[in-house]
Scaffold this motif. Structure first.
Motif, PDB file in Angstrom:
ATOM      1  N   VAL A 107       0.676  -1.166   0.093  1.00 14.65           N
ATOM      2  CA  VAL A 107       0.022  -0.015   0.166  1.00 14.65           C
ATOM      3  C   VAL A 107       0.757   1.303  -0.193  1.00 14.65           C
ATOM      4  O   VAL A 107       0.683   2.134  -0.858  1.00 14.65           O
ATOM      5  CB  VAL A 107      -0.960  -0.169   1.210  1.00 14.65           C
ATOM      6  N   HIS A 108       1.990   1.273   0.840  1.00 15.51           N
ATOM      7  CA  HIS A 108       2.908   2.162   0.896  1.00 15.51           C
ATOM      8  C   HIS A 108       3.467   2.690  -0.525  1.00 15.51           C
ATOM      9  O   HIS A 108       3.556   3.920  -1.030  1.00 15.51           O
ATOM     10  CB  HIS A 108       3.904   2.080   1.854  1.00 15.51           C
ATOM     11  N   GLU A 109       4.003   1.607  -1.333  1.00 16.31           N
ATOM     12  CA  GLU A 109       4.659   1.955  -2.596  1.00 16.31           C
ATOM     13  C   GLU A 109       3.587   2.244  -3.631  1.00 16.31           C
ATOM     14  O   GLU A 109       3.859   2.958  -4.433  1.00 16.31           O
ATOM     15  CB  GLU A 109       5.329   0.605  -2.919  1.00 16.31           C
TER      16      GLU A 109
ATOM     17  N   ALA B 162       0.855   4.191  -2.826  1.00 21.02           N
ATOM     18  CA  ALA B 162       0.550   5.296  -2.703  1.00 21.02           C
ATOM     19  C   ALA B 162       1.613   6.181  -3.406  1.00 21.02           C
ATOM     20  O   ALA B 162       1.038   7.531  -3.476  1.00 21.02           O
ATOM     21  CB  ALA B 162       0.482   5.486  -0.897  1.00 21.02           C
ATOM     22  N   HIS B 163       2.693   5.825  -3.247  1.00 20.63           N
ATOM     23  CA  HIS B 163       3.901   6.609  -4.094  1.00 20.63           C
ATOM     24  C   HIS B 163       3.648   7.049  -5.391  1.00 20.63           C
ATOM     25  O   HIS B 163       4.014   8.043  -6.114  1.00 20.63           O
ATOM     26  CB  HIS B 163       5.371   6.135  -3.907  1.00 20.63           C
ATOM     27  N   LEU B 164       2.503   6.045  -6.181  1.00 20.13           N
ATOM     28  CA  LEU B 164       2.168   6.348  -7.567  1.00 20.13           C
ATOM     29  C   LEU B 164       1.097   7.574  -7.409  1.00 20.13           C
ATOM     30  O   LEU B 164       0.758   8.185  -8.412  1.00 20.13           O
ATOM     31  CB  LEU B 164       1.544   5.155  -7.995  1.00 20.13           C
TER      32      LEU B 164
ATOM     33  N   SER C 255       6.329  11.967  -2.390  1.00 19.53           N
ATOM     34  CA  SER C 255       7.056  12.359  -1.237  1.00 19.53           C
ATOM     35  C   SER C 255       6.311  11.850   0.104  1.00 19.53           C
ATOM     36  O   SER C 255       5.242  11.384  -0.085  1.00 19.53           O
ATOM     37  CB  SER C 255       7.512  13.718  -1.015  1.00 19.53           C
ATOM     38  N   HIS C 256       6.813  11.758   1.055  1.00 23.96           N
ATOM     39  CA  HIS C 256       6.390  11.273   2.335  1.00 23.96           C
ATOM     40  C   HIS C 256       5.593  12.568   3.371  1.00 23.96           C
ATOM     41  O   HIS C 256       5.428  12.869   4.167  1.00 23.96           O
ATOM     42  CB  HIS C 256       7.233  10.766   3.577  1.00 23.96           C
ATOM     43  N   ASN C 257       4.918  13.424   2.546  1.00 23.56           N
ATOM     44  CA  ASN C 257       4.219  14.540   3.019  1.00 23.56           C
ATOM     45  C   ASN C 257       2.925  14.219   3.607  1.00 23.56           C
ATOM     46  O   ASN C 257       2.602  13.020   3.854  1.00 23.56           O
ATOM     47  CB  ASN C 257       4.284  15.566   1.920  1.00 23.56           C
TER      48      ASN C 257
HETATM   49 ZN   LIG Z   1       8.153   5.833   0.725  1.00 16.05          ZN
END
Ligand SMILES: [Zn+2]
Length: 232
Positions: free
Chosen positions: A197-199, A201-203, A207-209
């Motif tokens: 899910v994290h990866e 979400a990067h799509l 950034s981790h904002n």
């Molecule tokens: Zn990340």
């Protein structure tokens, strides 16, 4: 543009990558899963100050490295009868079977059955088992990616499973490819799900904002718990 200078230092048993860049203070970070030490320092700081800084934090660094590295269960050096392996967060005892058939691995309720031809050496047994671990991870990652790419409405291209020393996973937004650390197969399945899910979400957000965090909150509310598990 101001340049960024990189260096590496070693203080006692601890080595660190140092980046000199426009920051106010010296900062130290320890990265999972390998426990690598990264220091950022103001450009004028000088190696002496960085060295003193690291020296003053050696105990803290060692303690955190132990914590981070403990996230991945210890693996026996070679597969033999009675060794214990952790698969998806559960422990299994290895049963080594020698018979004249192609090598195979099977997960049973109580144990992991590694079958090889008689006389198969430890390196080959290791290779068979590692390949099986990668396949388990790849299969699970593919199922989860199918599920979550539909839910999150993103397009994933390829999934790669590989051994990684400094990361649990990464996502290349340009080509939509996802890379996952082989060791995830030893952790609880939720850790892999969180990471997928994290990866993904990067799509949606590179950034981790805050926006990234609200995407995670929306799709995987317990993400902070599993991030802690992965990062110690
Ligand atoms: Zn990340």
């Amino acid at each position: 543009m101001q340049s960024v200078t990189k260096a590496s230092i070693q203080v006692e048993d601890i080595s660190a990558q140092v980046v000199f860049k426009p920051v106010k203070n010296i900062n130290l970070r320890i990265k999972a899963p390998g426990g690598d030490v990264h220091i950022s320092a103001p450009r004028g700081a000088g190696m002496r100050r960085v060295r003193d800084f690291l020296f003053s934090r050696l105990e803290w660094v060692r303690r955190h490295q132990r914590k981070i590295r403990a996230a991945v269960p210890q693996k026996p050096s070679f597969p033999q009868d009675g060794e214990v392996y952790t698969v998806w967060g559960r422990q299994y005892t290895l049963l080594l079977v020698q018979r004249d058939k192609p090598a195979s691995v099977k997960l049973r309720e109580k144990g992991i059955v590694l079958s090889v031809r008689p006389g198969t050496g430890p390196e080959k047994r290791q290779a068979v088992l590692e390949k099986w671990f990668r396949e388990q991870l790849k299969g699970a990652a593919r199922d989860l990616t199918d599920k979550w790419s539909r839910v999150m409405q993103v397009q994933v291209n390829k999934i790669f499973v590989q051994s990684m020393k400094t990361k649990w996973g990464s996502c290349n937004m340009a080509d939509g490819n996802i890379r996952l650390n082989t060791d995830l197969v030893h952790l609880r399945p939720e850790c892999l799900e969180y990471l997928v899910v994290h990866e993904l979400a990067h799509l949606l957000e590179p950034s981790h904002n805050e926006r990234f965090q609200s995407i995670m909150d929306e799709f995987y509310p317990l993400w902070r718990k599993y991030r802690r598990m992965l990062n110690g």
